[in-house]
Write an enzyme that holds these catalytic residues in place. Structure first.
Site, PDB file in Angstrom:
ATOM      1  N   SER A   1      -4.151   7.196 -10.199  1.00  0.00           N
ATOM      2  CA  SER A   1      -2.561   6.080 -10.604  1.00  0.00           C
ATOM      3  C   SER A   1      -3.661   5.779 -11.709  1.00  0.00           C
ATOM      4  CB  SER A   1      -2.620   5.674  -9.879  1.00  0.00           C
ATOM      5  OG  SER A   1      -3.645   4.835  -8.876  1.00  0.00           O
TER       6      SER A   1
ATOM      7  N   LYS B   1      -7.956  -2.311 -14.144  1.00  0.00           N
ATOM      8  CA  LYS B   1      -6.822  -2.065 -13.625  1.00  0.00           C
ATOM      9  C   LYS B   1      -5.457  -2.930 -13.766  1.00  0.00           C
ATOM     10  CE  LYS B   1      -4.775   1.319 -10.493  1.00  0.00           C
ATOM     11  NZ  LYS B   1      -5.267   2.191  -9.524  1.00  0.00           N
TER      12      LYS B   1
ATOM     13  N   SER C   1      -7.403   7.511  -6.859  1.00  0.00           N
ATOM     14  CA  SER C   1      -6.895   7.807  -7.685  1.00  0.00           C
ATOM     15  C   SER C   1      -8.167   7.017  -9.160  1.00  0.00           C
ATOM     16  CB  SER C   1      -6.047   6.033  -7.885  1.00  0.00           C
ATOM     17  OG  SER C   1      -5.001   6.208  -7.055  1.00  0.00           O
TER      18      SER C   1
HETATM   19  N1  GLN Z   1      -2.579  10.407  -6.056  1.00  0.00           N
HETATM   20  C1  GLN Z   1      -2.303   9.101  -4.951  1.00  0.00           C
HETATM   21  C2  GLN Z   1      -1.352   8.847  -4.351  1.00  0.00           C
HETATM   22  O1  GLN Z   1      -0.203   9.492  -5.154  1.00  0.00           O
HETATM   23  C3  GLN Z   1      -3.174   8.360  -5.228  1.00  0.00           C
HETATM   24  C4  GLN Z   1      -3.267   6.960  -5.132  1.00  0.00           C
HETATM   25  C5  GLN Z   1      -4.207   6.006  -5.125  1.00  0.00           C
HETATM   26  O2  GLN Z   1      -5.197   6.519  -4.767  1.00  0.00           O
HETATM   27  N2  GLN Z   1      -3.786   4.707  -5.050  1.00  0.00           N
HETATM   28  O3  GLN Z   1      -0.721   8.427  -3.634  1.00  0.00           O
END
Ligand code: GLN
Length: 494
Positions: free
Chosen positions: A158, A83, A182
């Site tokens: 994400s 990532k 995420s």
């Molecule tokens: N959906 C979560 C957010 O927007 C995911 C964040 C993450 O795990 N990086 O904060």
């Protein structure tokens, strides 16, 4: 299997073939690179591909193996993607943001270093919501990633790029980060396996920080067994991350270890009305399958679950507003190299790209967080949220004291259409309803595919006791041995 299809292998299968000298890492890596070339245009999972470097690393891996060395290198010659918020020396790390569009880190994140030492081959970097804020990758400054099962849908987020890449066999595994779902959320939407390790099991050193009290890097893989193989490499105490702790390394899955006598809790607050019918059916079918394997289910209650999303969306923006303050273009005096090997100071780069600035979601979170931390509101919001967080954690730990793990859906529905939620932040935040609990509590959790709804994959989440990833692997692996959901692939790409 033809050489051009080697990218379809799992880590476990590839290692066997490499060790038997049936294939080489160069062949394996070339197959992944060719796959990326042929499908990434449609999916937009990879932001950077380091073809030359990957082939050099693969060749080196082959030489080590040929020389009869590298027995201690458990991922020798295995190609993977990371990532783009995980720092990679000499390779761009953008965090999906225009602000870091040309940023090249001068050191590797600890988990990248560990993978290098284990012989893994880095293929490139994957797309993500800007600074990992989001559940769809629509917040990426470099275009949305598309879900391979339906290109008009999001891949989740994400770590959507990592999930879509694994789901289409662009790599053997990918790294993601999970702050509030995420890894698990996109794994669920793309029909693959995604593990959020226990907070503190894998080092955060070298990640672009989002919410330091919940960030944790982990693997996205084709099988549970592969997730275990990657965790064994990236886990462990690190002097640069004070929240990592000395732990017993995760033990390999024992052959023949079955599920008889295990008790799994079903938290009733996770089986609410809003769950899509098809998702509910898939989860119920999985529960029946587990029963056949000898698992006993009990209903448990986590009454504070409903506060998970509100608490998460106070604590997270608060930490984000502090963590993103470093991107003010002043503090970083480091130099970076561009594609033409010209050296620039980070100050110049920020100064140039700051005009482009943060995207709307990052801005929203900086403002929310600054507000929650400001004098007069700090007690009412931030401190209050921390108190409720403690309740959530205590409740989780207590319930987990009575069962071997918890089973829930990963998300209330399958992948949604691109654009259908992006204008409504609250709707998007509610995506995290089932994943924030484990994040706020620092617990390990894994998403595994368990069926389909409207022809899109459904994910099942297992939440374990602190540092008991072994139980999640045992339960997940037995399920994957008995079922075939993890073997399904999006037909239009095969
Ligand atoms: N959906 C979560 C957010 O927007 C995911 C964040 C993450 O795990 N990086 O904060």
């Amino acid at each position: 299997m033809s050489k051009s299809e080697l990218n379809k292998l799992t880590i476990k299968q590839a290692i066997e073939k490499l060790n038997n000298k049936e294939i080489t890492s160069v062949e394996l890596t070339a197959a992944c690179l060719a796959r990326i070339k042929s499908v990434n245009g449609k999916i937009n999972a990879c932001l950077t591909v380091c073809e030359e470097q990957a082939l050099v690393e693969a060749k080196k891996a082959d030489e080590i193996r040929q020389a009869g060395q590298g027995q201690a290198m458990s991922l020798l010659g295995i190609p993977y993607l990371a990532k783009d918020n995980i720092m990679t020396k000499n390779i761009k790390t953008t965090a999906g943001s225009k602000i870091l569009e040309n940023y090249i880190a001068c050191y590797d994140a600890v988990i990248i270093k560990k993978l290098k030492q284990a012989g893994a081959v880095l293929l490139g970097k994957t797309n993500m919501d800007e600074f990992a804020h989001g559940s769809s990758t629509e917040n990426s400054a470099f275009g949305t990633t598309h879900n391979p099962w339906d290109l008009s849908c999001v891949p989740g987020g994400s770590s959507g790029g990592s999930a879509a890449a694994v789901a289409t066999d662009m790599c053997l595994f990918a790294l993601g980060t999970d702050t509030g779902g995420s890894i698990r959320h996109p794994a669920g939407f793309c029909g693959i396996t995604g593990l959020k390790p226990t907070y503190g099991r894998s080092s955060r050193f070298g990640l672009i920080s989002m919410t330091s009290s919940t960030d944790v890097p982990g693997p996205l893989t084709k099988t549970v067994e592969d997730a275990m193989l990657v965790l064994q490499v990236i886990e462990g105490v690190d002097k640069n991350d004070a929240t990592t702790v000395e732990i017993t390394p995760s033990t390999p899955l024992c052959q023949g270890e079955n599920l008889k006598g295990l008790t799994v809790g079903l938290p009733k607050e996770y089986f609410i009305e809003g769950i899509e019918k098809g998702v509910k059916q898939a989860i119920e079918q999985a529960i029946e399958e587990f029963k056949k394997l000898g698992v006993r289910f009990v209903e448990v209650s986590l009454p504070h679950t409903k506060y998970g999303v509100p608490v998460y969306y106070i604590i997270t923006p608060s930490e984000i507003s502090s963590n993103l303050a470093r991107f003010d273009g002043i503090k970083y005096g480091l130099s970076v190299m561009d594609e033409k090997n010209h050296i620039h100071s980070l100050f110049d780069i920020y100064a140039k790209s700051r005009g482009k600035g943060f995207g709307p979601e990052a801005k929203r979170r900086i403002m929310l967080g600054t507000y929650a931390l400001s004098a007069g509101y700090y007690d009412a919001y931030y401190i209050q949220a921390q108190k409720v967080r403690t309740k959530i954690k205590q409740e989780m730990d207590k319930v987990l004291g009575q069962v071997n793990c918890l089973l829930t859906p990963t998300a209330p529905h399958v992948a949604f259409k691109i654009g259908s939620k992006s204008a409504d932040p609250l709707k998007m935040y509610l995506e995290d309803i089932f994943v924030t609990g484990a994040s706020l509590s620092g617990l390990p959790a894994i998403s595994i595919p368990c069926g389909f709804d409207h022809s899109l994959p459904v994910g099942l989440q297992l939440i374990g006791k602190k540092f008991d990833e072994a139980m999640l692997f045992r339960i997940g692996h037995n399920y994957q041995t008995a079922t075939e959901w993890h073997l399904k692939r999006a037909k239009s790409f095969y």
